[in-house]
Design a protein around this motif. Structure first.
Motif, PDB file in Angstrom:
ATOM      1  N   CYS A 110       0.843  -1.212   0.000  1.00 45.04           N
ATOM      2  CA  CYS A 110       0.000   0.000   0.000  1.00 45.04           C
ATOM      3  C   CYS A 110       0.873   1.254   0.000  1.00 45.04           C
ATOM      4  CB  CYS A 110      -0.883  -0.018   1.244  1.00 45.04           C
ATOM      5  SG  CYS A 110      -1.858   1.477   1.474  1.00 45.04           S
ATOM      6  N   MET A 111       0.473   2.223  -0.834  1.00 44.96           N
ATOM      7  CA  MET A 111       1.201   3.496  -0.912  1.00 44.96           C
ATOM      8  C   MET A 111       0.530   4.582  -0.076  1.00 44.96           C
ATOM      9  SD  MET A 111       2.431   3.620  -4.854  1.00 44.96           S
ATOM     10  CE  MET A 111       0.811   3.600  -5.557  1.00 44.96           C
ATOM     11  N   GLU A 112      -0.492   4.197   0.674  1.00 44.01           N
ATOM     12  CA  GLU A 112      -1.199   5.130   1.564  1.00 44.01           C
ATOM     13  C   GLU A 112      -1.747   6.327   0.799  1.00 44.01           C
ATOM     14  OE1 GLU A 112       1.441   5.850   4.911  1.00 44.01           O
ATOM     15  OE2 GLU A 112       2.117   3.773   4.791  1.00 44.01           O
ATOM     16  N   CYS A 113      -2.219   6.057  -0.421  1.00 42.49           N
ATOM     17  CA  CYS A 113      -2.746   7.146  -1.250  1.00 42.49           C
ATOM     18  C   CYS A 113      -4.138   7.575  -0.789  1.00 42.49           C
ATOM     19  CB  CYS A 113      -2.794   6.719  -2.713  1.00 42.49           C
ATOM     20  SG  CYS A 113      -4.046   5.459  -3.083  1.00 42.49           S
ATOM     21  N   GLY A 114      -4.853   6.676  -0.136  1.00 39.50           N
ATOM     22  CA  GLY A 114      -6.168   7.009   0.396  1.00 39.50           C
ATOM     23  C   GLY A 114      -7.321   6.831  -0.578  1.00 39.50           C
ATOM     24  N   THR A 115      -7.048   6.371  -1.790  1.00 41.05           N
ATOM     25  CA  THR A 115      -8.128   6.219  -2.775  1.00 41.05           C
ATOM     26  C   THR A 115      -9.229   5.288  -2.273  1.00 41.05           C
ATOM     27  OG1 THR A 115      -6.537   6.550  -4.564  1.00 41.05           O
ATOM     28  CG2 THR A 115      -8.648   5.542  -5.149  1.00 41.05           C
ATOM     29  N   CYS A 116      -8.847   4.146  -1.780  1.00 39.55           N
ATOM     30  CA  CYS A 116      -9.867   3.196  -1.304  1.00 39.55           C
ATOM     31  C   CYS A 116     -10.599   3.761  -0.091  1.00 39.55           C
ATOM     32  CB  CYS A 116      -9.242   1.843  -0.996  1.00 39.55           C
ATOM     33  SG  CYS A 116      -7.959   1.861   0.276  1.00 39.55           S
ATOM     34  N   ARG A 117      -9.900   4.497   0.713  1.00 37.79           N
ATOM     35  CA  ARG A 117     -10.524   5.083   1.900  1.00 37.79           C
ATOM     36  C   ARG A 117     -11.592   6.106   1.496  1.00 37.79           C
ATOM     37  NH1 ARG A 117      -7.180   7.934   6.827  1.00 37.79           N
ATOM     38  NH2 ARG A 117      -8.901   7.952   8.300  1.00 37.79           N
ATOM     39  N   ILE A 118     -11.259   6.915   0.501  1.00 35.08           N
ATOM     40  CA  ILE A 118     -12.202   7.945   0.061  1.00 35.08           C
ATOM     41  C   ILE A 118     -13.419   7.313  -0.611  1.00 35.08           C
ATOM     42  CG2 ILE A 118     -12.507   9.832  -1.617  1.00 35.08           C
ATOM     43  CD1 ILE A 118      -9.523  10.555  -0.978  1.00 35.08           C
ATOM     44  N   LEU A 119     -13.169   6.303  -1.447  1.00 34.80           N
ATOM     45  CA  LEU A 119     -14.278   5.675  -2.171  1.00 34.80           C
ATOM     46  C   LEU A 119     -15.246   4.936  -1.254  1.00 34.80           C
ATOM     47  CD1 LEU A 119     -12.544   4.329  -5.396  1.00 34.80           C
ATOM     48  CD2 LEU A 119     -14.189   6.195  -5.203  1.00 34.80           C
ATOM     49  N   THR A 120     -14.768   4.515  -0.100  1.00 35.61           N
ATOM     50  CA  THR A 120     -15.644   3.765   0.808  1.00 35.61           C
ATOM     51  C   THR A 120     -16.024   4.587   2.031  1.00 35.61           C
ATOM     52  OG1 THR A 120     -13.721   2.812   1.945  1.00 35.61           O
ATOM     53  CG2 THR A 120     -14.661   1.547   0.096  1.00 35.61           C
ATOM     54  N   ASP A 121     -15.690   5.869   2.011  1.00 31.49           N
ATOM     55  CA  ASP A 121     -15.973   6.718   3.168  1.00 31.49           C
ATOM     56  C   ASP A 121     -17.453   6.678   3.536  1.00 31.49           C
ATOM     57  OD1 ASP A 121     -15.336   8.563   5.177  1.00 31.49           O
ATOM     58  OD2 ASP A 121     -16.029  10.222   3.925  1.00 31.49           O
ATOM     59  N   GLY A 122     -17.712   6.401   4.769  1.00 26.89           N
ATOM     60  CA  GLY A 122     -19.093   6.397   5.255  1.00 26.89           C
ATOM     61  C   GLY A 122     -19.862   5.120   4.980  1.00 26.89           C
ATOM     62  N   THR A 123     -19.229   4.159   4.281  1.00 32.50           N
ATOM     63  CA  THR A 123     -19.936   2.922   3.944  1.00 32.50           C
ATOM     64  C   THR A 123     -19.692   1.805   4.949  1.00 32.50           C
ATOM     65  OG1 THR A 123     -18.114   2.026   2.624  1.00 32.50           O
ATOM     66  CG2 THR A 123     -19.689   3.445   1.477  1.00 32.50           C
ATOM     67  N   GLY A 124     -18.611   1.900   5.701  1.00 32.45           N
ATOM     68  CA  GLY A 124     -18.271   0.831   6.635  1.00 32.45           C
ATOM     69  C   GLY A 124     -17.676  -0.388   5.959  1.00 32.45           C
ATOM     70  N   LEU A 125     -17.335  -0.271   4.670  1.00 35.38           N
ATOM     71  CA  LEU A 125     -16.797  -1.429   3.952  1.00 35.38           C
ATOM     72  C   LEU A 125     -15.362  -1.747   4.372  1.00 35.38           C
ATOM     73  CD1 LEU A 125     -18.103  -0.713   0.331  1.00 35.38           C
ATOM     74  CD2 LEU A 125     -18.937  -2.425   1.944  1.00 35.38           C
ATOM     75  N   LEU A 126     -14.625  -0.716   4.706  1.00 33.34           N
ATOM     76  CA  LEU A 126     -13.220  -0.914   5.062  1.00 33.34           C
ATOM     77  C   LEU A 126     -12.925  -0.424   6.463  1.00 33.34           C
ATOM     78  CD1 LEU A 126     -11.137   0.334   1.976  1.00 33.34           C
ATOM     79  CD2 LEU A 126     -11.834  -2.008   2.524  1.00 33.34           C
ATOM     80  N   GLU A 127     -11.939  -1.069   7.066  1.00 32.46           N
ATOM     81  CA  GLU A 127     -11.322  -0.538   8.279  1.00 32.46           C
ATOM     82  C   GLU A 127      -9.952  -0.066   7.824  1.00 32.46           C
ATOM     83  OE1 GLU A 127     -11.309  -3.766  11.046  1.00 32.46           O
ATOM     84  OE2 GLU A 127     -13.422  -4.161  10.676  1.00 32.46           O
ATOM     85  N   TRP A 128      -9.740   1.235   7.849  1.00 32.28           N
ATOM     86  CA  TRP A 128      -8.526   1.830   7.269  1.00 32.28           C
ATOM     87  C   TRP A 128      -7.864   2.729   8.293  1.00 32.28           C
ATOM     88  CZ3 TRP A 128      -5.256   5.597   6.008  1.00 32.28           C
ATOM     89  CH2 TRP A 128      -4.544   5.551   4.804  1.00 32.28           C
ATOM     90  N   SER A 129      -6.590   2.530   8.503  1.00 31.93           N
ATOM     91  CA  SER A 129      -5.825   3.434   9.357  1.00 31.93           C
ATOM     92  C   SER A 129      -4.412   3.501   8.798  1.00 31.93           C
ATOM     93  CB  SER A 129      -5.799   2.925  10.798  1.00 31.93           C
ATOM     94  OG  SER A 129      -5.189   1.650  10.840  1.00 31.93           O
ATOM     95  N   TYR A 130      -3.685   4.529   9.163  1.00 30.54           N
ATOM     96  CA  TYR A 130      -2.290   4.569   8.760  1.00 30.54           C
ATOM     97  C   TYR A 130      -1.525   3.517   9.548  1.00 30.54           C
ATOM     98  CZ  TYR A 130      -2.865   8.830   6.073  1.00 30.54           C
ATOM     99  OH  TYR A 130      -3.253   9.739   5.118  1.00 30.54           O
ATOM    100  N   PRO A 131      -0.451   2.978   8.959  1.00 23.89           N
ATOM    101  CA  PRO A 131       0.371   2.044   9.726  1.00 23.89           C
ATOM    102  C   PRO A 131       0.925   2.743  10.957  1.00 23.89           C
ATOM    103  CG  PRO A 131       0.970   2.025   7.388  1.00 23.89           C
ATOM    104  CD  PRO A 131       0.042   3.181   7.597  1.00 23.89           C
ATOM    105  N   ARG A 132       1.207   1.967  11.983  1.00 25.65           N
ATOM    106  CA  ARG A 132       1.788   2.603  13.166  1.00 25.65           C
ATOM    107  C   ARG A 132       3.219   3.031  12.871  1.00 25.65           C
ATOM    108  NH1 ARG A 132       3.515  -2.008  17.281  1.00 25.65           N
ATOM    109  NH2 ARG A 132       3.859  -3.706  15.799  1.00 25.65           N
ATOM    110  N   GLY A 133       3.761   3.840  13.753  1.00 26.54           N
ATOM    111  CA  GLY A 133       5.070   4.439  13.523  1.00 26.54           C
ATOM    112  C   GLY A 133       6.139   3.418  13.173  1.00 26.54           C
TER     113      GLY A 133
END
Ligand code: SF4
Length: 92
Positions: free
Chosen positions: A60-83
């Motif tokens: 993952c390149m952490e571009c956020g595309t999948c996060r934006i496309l599924t925003d508010g749908t509950g389809l994904l659990e998305w977070s940035y990797p930990r430090g």
């Protein structure tokens, strides 16, 4: 220089056993997930023969595309990797 050659210079620190992108169990069969197979620039999503979609976010390149496309749908659990984990971009 091809984009693929530039991407190859990036480094990934995979947090084994703690994927930062997960598909919610209730999301099976969602057409939106099938869209993610096509739009993820890193090819993290794959569709099986039975139509189910899986995500392996190691590249993952952490571009956020999948996060934006599924925003508010509950389809994904998305977070940035930990430090210390995730992509390390090579600039220049
Ligand atoms: Fe793919 Fe971007 Fe989503 Fe990462 S954040 S899985 S690179 S679409």
């Amino acid at each position: 220089v091809k984009v693929e050659d530039k991407l190859y210079q990036n480094r990934y620190h995979v947090d084994e056993g703690r994927p930062h992108v997960r598909i919610s169990p209730e999301a099976a069969g969602s057409a939106t997930l099938q869209t993610l197979v096509k739009v993820c620039p890193a090819g993290c999503y794959e569709q099986a023969d039975d139509g189910t979609v899986e995500v392996v976010p190691d590249g993952c390149m952490e571009c956020g595309t999948c996060r934006i496309l599924t925003d508010g749908t509950g389809l994904l659990e998305w977070s940035y990797p930990r430090g210390g984990y995730g992509i390390q971009f090579k600039f220049g």
